[in-house]
Design a protein around this motif. Structure first.
Motif, short mmCIF file in Angstrom:
data_model
loop_
_atom_site.label_atom_id
_atom_site.label_comp_id
_atom_site.label_asym_id
_atom_site.label_seq_id
_atom_site.Cartn_x
_atom_site.Cartn_y
_atom_site.Cartn_z
N SER A 16 4.93 27.13 -21.21
CA SER A 16 4.54 28.24 -20.35
C SER A 16 4.29 29.54 -21.13
O SER A 16 4.11 30.59 -20.53
N PRO A 18 1.94 31.91 -23.75
CA PRO A 18 0.49 32.12 -23.86
C PRO A 18 -0.13 31.32 -25.01
O PRO A 18 0.46 31.22 -26.07
N GLU A 20 -3.28 32.24 -25.72
CA GLU A 20 -4.21 33.27 -26.19
C GLU A 20 -3.67 34.64 -25.84
O GLU A 20 -2.80 34.78 -24.98
N LYS A 31 -11.08 42.09 -18.84
CA LYS A 31 -10.55 40.74 -19.09
C LYS A 31 -9.05 40.77 -18.78
O LYS A 31 -8.26 41.27 -19.55
N GLU A 33 -7.22 37.93 -17.57
CA GLU A 33 -6.66 36.59 -17.40
C GLU A 33 -6.61 35.88 -18.74
O GLU A 33 -7.55 35.95 -19.53
N ILE A 34 -5.49 35.18 -18.98
CA ILE A 34 -5.34 34.37 -20.19
C ILE A 34 -4.91 32.97 -19.80
O ILE A 34 -4.49 32.73 -18.67
N THR A 35 -4.98 32.06 -20.76
CA THR A 35 -4.56 30.68 -20.56
C THR A 35 -3.21 30.47 -21.23
O THR A 35 -2.96 30.98 -22.32
N GLY A 39 -2.04 25.02 -19.78
CA GLY A 39 -3.34 25.00 -19.12
C GLY A 39 -3.45 25.92 -17.92
O GLY A 39 -4.55 26.18 -17.43
N PHE A 40 -2.34 26.40 -17.42
CA PHE A 40 -2.37 27.33 -16.30
C PHE A 40 -2.92 28.67 -16.74
O PHE A 40 -2.91 29.01 -17.93
N LYS A 41 -3.35 29.45 -15.78
CA LYS A 41 -3.86 30.80 -16.04
C LYS A 41 -2.80 31.82 -15.66
O LYS A 41 -2.01 31.61 -14.76
N HIS A 42 -2.80 32.93 -16.38
CA HIS A 42 -1.91 34.06 -16.08
C HIS A 42 -2.77 35.29 -15.95
O HIS A 42 -3.60 35.57 -16.81
N LYS A 43 -2.58 36.03 -14.85
CA LYS A 43 -3.37 37.23 -14.60
C LYS A 43 -2.51 38.47 -14.77
O LYS A 43 -1.39 38.53 -14.26
#
Length: 137
Positions: A16, A18, A20, A31, A33-35, A39-43
């Motif tokens: 869980s 980052p 990136e 920008k 949002e990161i992955t 594989g989930f996205k985090h905003k």
């Protein structure tokens, strides 16, 4: 069995984290949002990014990367800022401190203002203390 449960929990923590990072400038340009490794996205919260940009000098925007990674140390009540010297400088500016070790109170202050911009993880020392305690059982 306890080792397996511990390994699965540790894997969840690492998955869980980052995969990136983006600079503060990129976040200010939209920008948000990161992955993550899983594989989930985090905003990121745009208001928190704006507050951070107001606190960090403009010349650092291209150098400071978010999210910030904070490591829980084995010493009770202490955390360490992980990242580049610029990331450390940004958090030091926010907290008006020097150095990279922060207290629980400072950590709580950061989380109140910038919860979407901070990831907390365990340090190697924290994990090895758990293993040493477990071996004594």
């Amino acid at each position: 069995m306890f080792d397996k449960i511990f390994q699965l929990g540790l894997r969840d923590i690492l998955d869980s984290m980052p995969s990136e990072y983006i600079t503060l400038k990129e976040a200010m340009d939209g920008k948000l949002e990161i992955t993550l490794n899983n594989g989930f996205k985090h905003k990121f919260d745009p208001e928190e990014v704006r507050k951070l940009s107001n606190a960090v000098p403009l010349y650092l925007w291209s150098l400071v990367r978010i999210p910030f990674i904070v490591v829980k140390l084995s010493t009770p009540g202490e955390y360490s800022i992980n990242g580049s010297e610029w990331d450390i400088k940004a958090i030091s500016t926010l907290l008006n401190i020097s150095g990279k070790v922060i207290s629980v109170g400072q950590m709580e202050s950061l989380l109140r203002e910038f919860k979407s911009l901070i990831f907390i993880t365990l340090g190697y020392d924290s994990i090895s203390v758990v293993n040493e305690d477990k071996e004594g059982i």
